[in-house]
Design a protein around this motif. Structure first.
Motif: not given
Ligand code: HXC
Length: 257
Positions: A213-214, A219, A222, A226
């Motif tokens: 996903r990064a 950020l 993501g 997470e």
């Protein structure tokens, strides 16, 4: 199924795909592409397989797409068939994948290796995107994945000049996670795969999804993605088992659920 251009075996919870067209340095013709994708998808659907290793020979992981097969194709053929899009199914495999690369990983060979989650290089490995010398450009994600892996300067130089990168440089640039002596390559890749396959498969799939996903998001997005995946690990029996085993000072027995 019976394969002619690859060898497929299962070792414990590890699936191994060995590219096997030695006379063409494992050039990726359409048969080999179909076979690799079929084998990888079959492993991916098998809950008894917790990691997949893709490897080639001592001399070549793969010397690229099959130039002799591509040579006479027309624009209309490659466009209407969306030539090479079959490889997307390999990149979409959810089970962790490891490329064990010795010798040449050029063009489509480099691209296949970069589609894997972990890239382990023998000291003999040579990576390159030499398509420009043939009057084409990378077509299986090379210009994108190489740039994300090693940055613009090296990716541009490699795609524009076709310069190959040896194992040392590839490790320094962040393309490969580790270099091992060529003689130890498969054993090392299998050990890494076994380590992963001994963990909870659904949790490993989530970890892979989170890292990937990064490359697809900001950020903040993501981190949020997470966090939600992390929360969902608490819905699994394997989270209970992993943390219970720790407090009981024993090894966990993951049941992949
Ligand atoms: C078809 C290939 C091949 C390839 C090697 N061979 N690479 N056949 N497609 N990509 C064949 C050779 O023709 C030869 O067959 C045999 O394998 C052995 O190769 P040699 O060249 O004799 O070996 P060597 O002298 O050791 O040189 C190795 C090499 C060289 C440096 C790797 O083979 C080479 O440069 N290969 C091409 C690399 C490349 O350009 N890859 C990118 C492909 S394009 P015969 O029958 O003659 O003995 C690509 C595009 C992706 O991947 C997307 C674009 C749309």
């Amino acid at each position: 199924p019976k394969f002619e251009t690859i060898a497929v075996e299962t070792r414990g919870r590890v699936g191994v795909i060995t590219l096997d067209r030695p006379k063409a340095l494992n050039a990726l013709n359409s048969q080999l592409m179909i076979e690799v994708v079929a084998a990888a998808v079959a492993f991916d659907r098998d809950p008894a397989v917790g990691a997949i290793v893709v490897t080639g020979s001592e001399k070549a992981f793969a010397a690229g797409a099959d130039i002799k097969e591509m040579q006479s194709k027309t624009y209309m053929e490659v466009y209407t068939q969306d030539f090479f899009s079959e490889w997307d199914a390999f990149a979409a495999v959810r089970t962790p994948t490891i490329a064990a690369v010795a010798g040449y990983a050029l063009g489509g060979g480099c691209e296949l290796a970069m589609m894997c989650d972990i890239l382990i290089a023998a000291d003999t490995a040579q990576f390159g995107q030499p398509e420009i010398a043939l009057g084409v450009i990378p077509g299986i994600g090379g210009s994108q994945r190489l740039t994300r892996a090693v940055g613009k300067a090296k990716a541009m130089e490699m795609c524009l000049t076709g310069r190959k990168m040896g194992a040392e440089e590839a490790e320094r640039a962040g393309l490969v996670s580790r270099i091992v002596p060529a003689a130890d390559l498969l054993a090392d890749a299998l050990e890494t795969a076994e380590t992963i396959a001994a963990k909870s498969l659904p949790i490993a799939v989530m970890a892979k999804e989170a890292v990937n996903r990064a490359f697809e998001s900001t950020l903040a997005e993501g981190v949020r993605f997470e966090r939600r995946l992390f929360h969902s690990t608490f819905a699994t029996d394997d989270q209970t088992e992993g943390m219970t085993a720790f407090t009981e000072k024993r090894q966990p027995v993951f049941r992949h659920r």
